[in-house]
Design a protein around this motif. Structure first.
Motif, PDB file in Angstrom:
ATOM      1  N   LEU A  99       0.879  -1.174   0.000  1.00  0.00           N
ATOM      2  CA  LEU A  99       0.000   0.000   0.000  1.00  0.00           C
ATOM      3  C   LEU A  99       0.911   1.217   0.000  1.00  0.00           C
ATOM      4  N   GLN A 100       1.147   1.741  -1.199  1.00  0.00           N
ATOM      5  CA  GLN A 100       2.075   2.868  -1.345  1.00  0.00           C
ATOM      6  C   GLN A 100       1.458   3.881  -2.288  1.00  0.00           C
ATOM      7  N   GLY A 101       1.200   5.086  -1.787  1.00  0.00           N
ATOM      8  CA  GLY A 101       0.555   6.108  -2.612  1.00  0.00           C
ATOM      9  C   GLY A 101      -0.789   5.607  -3.113  1.00  0.00           C
ATOM     10  N   ASN A 102      -0.967   5.649  -4.433  1.00  0.00           N
ATOM     11  CA  ASN A 102      -2.237   5.185  -5.005  1.00  0.00           C
ATOM     12  C   ASN A 102      -2.231   3.695  -5.305  1.00  0.00           C
ATOM     13  N   GLU A 103      -1.090   3.060  -5.058  1.00  0.00           N
ATOM     14  CA  GLU A 103      -0.977   1.623  -5.369  1.00  0.00           C
ATOM     15  C   GLU A 103      -1.399   0.781  -4.162  1.00  0.00           C
ATOM     16  N   HIS A 104      -2.264  -0.184  -4.412  1.00  0.00           N
ATOM     17  CA  HIS A 104      -2.658  -1.115  -3.351  1.00  0.00           C
ATOM     18  C   HIS A 104      -2.853  -2.480  -4.004  1.00  0.00           C
ATOM     19  N   TYR A 105      -1.947  -3.381  -3.701  1.00  0.00           N
ATOM     20  CA  TYR A 105      -2.022  -4.713  -4.320  1.00  0.00           C
ATOM     21  C   TYR A 105      -1.365  -5.738  -3.394  1.00  0.00           C
ATOM     22  N   PHE A 106      -1.495  -7.012  -3.759  1.00  0.00           N
ATOM     23  CA  PHE A 106      -0.873  -8.096  -2.992  1.00  0.00           C
ATOM     24  C   PHE A 106       0.101  -8.835  -3.898  1.00  0.00           C
ATOM     25  N   VAL A 107       1.307  -9.027  -3.397  1.00  0.00           N
ATOM     26  CA  VAL A 107       2.258  -9.894  -4.095  1.00  0.00           C
ATOM     27  C   VAL A 107       2.038 -11.299  -3.535  1.00  0.00           C
ATOM     28  N   VAL A 108       1.785 -12.235  -4.430  1.00  0.00           N
ATOM     29  CA  VAL A 108       1.363 -13.574  -4.007  1.00  0.00           C
ATOM     30  C   VAL A 108       2.383 -14.612  -4.454  1.00  0.00           C
ATOM     31  N   GLU A 109       2.734 -15.472  -3.501  1.00  0.00           N
ATOM     32  CA  GLU A 109       3.609 -16.610  -3.810  1.00  0.00           C
ATOM     33  C   GLU A 109       2.808 -17.872  -3.555  1.00  0.00           C
ATOM     34  N   ALA A 110       2.752 -18.752  -4.530  1.00  0.00           N
ATOM     35  CA  ALA A 110       2.057 -20.036  -4.333  1.00  0.00           C
ATOM     36  C   ALA A 110       3.063 -21.050  -3.807  1.00  0.00           C
ATOM     37  N   GLY A 111       2.650 -21.764  -2.743  1.00  0.00           N
ATOM     38  CA  GLY A 111       3.569 -22.724  -2.133  1.00  0.00           C
ATOM     39  C   GLY A 111       3.138 -24.164  -2.319  1.00  0.00           C
ATOM     40  N   SER A 112       2.049 -24.388  -3.070  1.00  0.00           N
ATOM     41  CA  SER A 112       1.572 -25.764  -3.268  1.00  0.00           C
ATOM     42  C   SER A 112       0.765 -25.821  -4.562  1.00  0.00           C
ATOM     43  N   GLU A 113       0.490 -27.037  -4.995  1.00  0.00           N
ATOM     44  CA  GLU A 113      -0.358 -27.208  -6.180  1.00  0.00           C
ATOM     45  C   GLU A 113      -1.754 -26.640  -5.915  1.00  0.00           C
ATOM     46  N   LYS A 114      -2.264 -26.882  -4.682  1.00  0.00           N
ATOM     47  CA  LYS A 114      -3.589 -26.344  -4.318  1.00  0.00           C
ATOM     48  C   LYS A 114      -3.582 -24.826  -4.446  1.00  0.00           C
ATOM     49  N   GLY A 115      -2.486 -24.214  -3.997  1.00  0.00           N
ATOM     50  CA  GLY A 115      -2.378 -22.761  -4.077  1.00  0.00           C
ATOM     51  C   GLY A 115      -2.356 -22.283  -5.519  1.00  0.00           C
ATOM     52  N   ARG A 116      -1.615 -22.985  -6.361  1.00  0.00           N
ATOM     53  CA  ARG A 116      -1.542 -22.592  -7.780  1.00  0.00           C
ATOM     54  C   ARG A 116      -2.913 -22.733  -8.449  1.00  0.00           C
ATOM     55  N   ALA A 117      -3.658 -23.765  -8.069  1.00  0.00           N
ATOM     56  CA  ALA A 117      -4.986 -23.967  -8.660  1.00  0.00           C
ATOM     57  C   ALA A 117      -5.935 -22.838  -8.256  1.00  0.00           C
ATOM     58  N   VAL A 118      -5.851 -22.406  -7.014  1.00  0.00           N
ATOM     59  CA  VAL A 118      -6.711 -21.290  -6.571  1.00  0.00           C
ATOM     60  C   VAL A 118      -6.324 -20.014  -7.313  1.00  0.00           C
ATOM     61  N   MET A 119      -5.016 -19.783  -7.459  1.00  0.00           N
ATOM     62  CA  MET A 119      -4.578 -18.570  -8.151  1.00  0.00           C
ATOM     63  C   MET A 119      -5.066 -18.528  -9.602  1.00  0.00           C
ATOM     64  N   ALA A 120      -5.232 -19.698 -10.198  1.00  0.00           N
ATOM     65  CA  ALA A 120      -5.694 -19.740 -11.592  1.00  0.00           C
ATOM     66  C   ALA A 120      -7.092 -19.149 -11.730  1.00  0.00           C
ATOM     67  N   ASP A 121      -7.852 -19.121 -10.630  1.00  0.00           N
ATOM     68  CA  ASP A 121      -9.223 -18.592 -10.683  1.00  0.00           C
ATOM     69  C   ASP A 121      -9.323 -17.132 -10.252  1.00  0.00           C
ATOM     70  N   ILE A 122      -8.188 -16.515  -9.932  1.00  0.00           N
ATOM     71  CA  ILE A 122      -8.205 -15.121  -9.455  1.00  0.00           C
ATOM     72  C   ILE A 122      -7.451 -14.255 -10.454  1.00  0.00           C
ATOM     73  N   PRO A 123      -8.034 -13.127 -10.870  1.00  0.00           N
ATOM     74  CA  PRO A 123      -7.316 -12.262 -11.825  1.00  0.00           C
ATOM     75  C   PRO A 123      -5.961 -11.839 -11.252  1.00  0.00           C
ATOM     76  N   HIS A 124      -4.912 -12.017 -12.019  1.00  0.00           N
ATOM     77  CA  HIS A 124      -3.583 -11.647 -11.532  1.00  0.00           C
ATOM     78  C   HIS A 124      -2.671 -11.341 -12.716  1.00  0.00           C
ATOM     79  N   ARG A 125      -1.529 -10.771 -12.395  1.00  0.00           N
ATOM     80  CA  ARG A 125      -0.504 -10.522 -13.405  1.00  0.00           C
ATOM     81  C   ARG A 125       0.848 -10.850 -12.796  1.00  0.00           C
ATOM     82  N   ALA A 126       1.834 -10.973 -13.636  1.00  0.00           N
ATOM     83  CA  ALA A 126       3.154 -11.395 -13.134  1.00  0.00           C
ATOM     84  C   ALA A 126       3.800 -10.263 -12.343  1.00  0.00           C
ATOM     85  N   ALA A 127       4.472 -10.621 -11.268  1.00  0.00           N
ATOM     86  CA  ALA A 127       5.251  -9.644 -10.501  1.00  0.00           C
ATOM     87  C   ALA A 127       6.645  -9.551 -11.100  1.00  0.00           C
ATOM     88  N   GLY A 128       7.274  -8.394 -10.956  1.00  0.00           N
ATOM     89  CA  GLY A 128       8.619  -8.202 -11.498  1.00  0.00           C
ATOM     90  C   GLY A 128       9.629  -7.984 -10.383  1.00  0.00           C
TER      91      GLY A 128
END
Ligand code: SF4
Ligand code: SF4
Length: 381
Positions: free
Chosen positions: A184-213
């Motif tokens: 949460l910095q200035g006008n930016e508010h987002y979550f950086v997400v790391e998946a730690g399991s296959e279950k986590g990756r499957a859930v992320m597939a259903d949530i709009p996201h973009r690659a972190a740099g």
């Protein structure tokens, strides 16, 4: 790593619910952040933070909308994995005897949202205690295996936190299904997400996201470093087991016993304390009975009752047992400290007894009594 924008974050709860999970997370209730069932993301403690000190906890509304801007409250996840009360069996009179029915539980499938680094370590400690020996606790085992864990890196440690000293935080170190860093910095508010399991990756597939740099990775590292520098407390763990074993008759135990109310709060809020007792109850007709397990505490007299007497009849003996178990004999028993540095026992002690201050007082006394000897005979590291 991926980025989930704040306005897409609410979908995480919907996706977990759609997959059959009962979503548990932080909510504000009775002036504290506690863990309970979430219906939607609007239940989260948006914009709230806390101020914690020995024996003190206050919620404060901030002028920004951080979702995870608070430190741990009085609840821990053990409430769901090792419930405070749990029926073990029921019986019914049948002829001259009884029929016993074991309690059959449909295992709840919990998704925990907002698990902090110290809390992940506390779950790992309870895993060792309840699953790591020759006998496993079946309720804990089935709930634990079914759980989905969304961890969150701490940006705002509390005034009583000392996870850095215990090497348990503030950055989560797994295992988790998803780990979030809230930015949460200035006008930016987002979550950086790391998946730690296959279950986590499957859930992320259903949530709009973009690659972190690399920029987001650097921001996460910086936030973790800032949080580590803001610990409310420290605990020197150098040879702490030997320190406490050498000082079982130290006068500080009398001092703390004069302050301690033996109220049990510290054990009930502690995420690693696991002691339970069993109670039997019958109805007035004498036709039905049941056995229940409930959390117990080494601070009660009855806890140490063994046929004919109490082996820890004084508050001094009970406090000493608790603290030396947490910081010393737990290591002998389970190969790890029983303390993860969450600070709950300090915040929720009604008289503000501070485990870090008690350990520090014993160490300082020993060092001043043995100024020349201390380094060679009792090395500090
Ligand atoms: S002993 Fe206190 S600080 Fe350590 S894990 Fe338990 S509640 Fe947290
Ligand atoms: S240390 Fe504090 S919380 Fe623990 S039993 Fe004593 S008075 Fe209660």
């Amino acid at each position: 790593m991926q980025i989930v924008d704040r306005n897409s974050f609410d979908k995480l709860i919907d996706v977990l619910q759609a997959r059959g999970f009962e979503v548990i997370g932080p909510i504000v209730r009775d002036g504290a952040v506690v863990y309970d069932r979430l219906q939607s993301a609007s239940d989260l403690p948006i914009g709230w933070t806390d101020r914690q000190a020995p024996g003190a906890y206050r919620l404060i509304k901030q002028d920004h909308a951080a979702v995870f801007g608070y430190a741990v409250g009085p609840h821990s996840w053990k409430k769901f994995l090792l419930p405070p009360t749990h029926r073990l069996w029921r019986s019914r009179r049948s002829g001259q005897g009884f029929e016993i029915t074991a309690a059959a539980e449909k295992t709840p499938r919990y998704a925990f949202i907002g698990v902090r680094a110290c809390e992940l370590q506390a779950i790992a400690v309870q895993d060792k205690v309840l699953l790591g020996g020759p006998f496993t606790e079946p309720t804990y085992k089935s709930r634990r295996e079914a759980a989905f864990i969304v961890a969150v890196n701490c940006n705002e440690p509390g005034g009583n936190c000392f996870c850095v000293s215990m090497k348990t935080g503030p950055k989560v170190a797994g295992p988790f299904d998803l780990a979030l860093t809230e930015v949460l910095q200035g006008n930016e508010h987002y979550f950086v997400v790391e998946a730690g399991s296959e279950k986590g990756r499957a859930v992320m597939a259903d949530i709009p996201h973009r690659a972190a740099g690399t920029r987001q990775a650097e921001i996460c590292e910086k936030l973790a470093a800032q949080a580590a520098a803001k610990m409310g407390r420290t605990l020197d763990t150098t040879h702490i087991k030997e320190l406490l074993y050498r000082n079982l008759e130290h006068p500080r135990w009398d001092d703390v016993a004069r302050r301690c109310l033996s109220c049990t709060n510290c054990t009930l809020v502690c995420p690693t304390c696991f002691c339970t007792t069993v109670e039997d109850a019958t109805d007035l007709s004498g036709e039905h009975a049941e056995r229940r397990r409930r959390w117990d505490s080494c601070f009660t007299m009855d806890f140490s009752y063994i046929h004919g007497g109490y082996i820890r009849p004084s508050v001094k003996a009970r406090y000493r047992q608790w603290m030396t178990h947490k910081l010393a004999s737990w290591i002998d028993q389970f190969g790890t400290s029983g303390c993860v540095g969450c600070g709950r026992c300090i915040t929720w002690c009604p008289v503000g007894i501070d485990i870090t201050a008690e350990a520090k007082a014993i160490r300082a006394d020993e060092m001043s009594a043995n100024p020349g000897q201390y380094i060679s005979e009792f090395p500090t590291g």
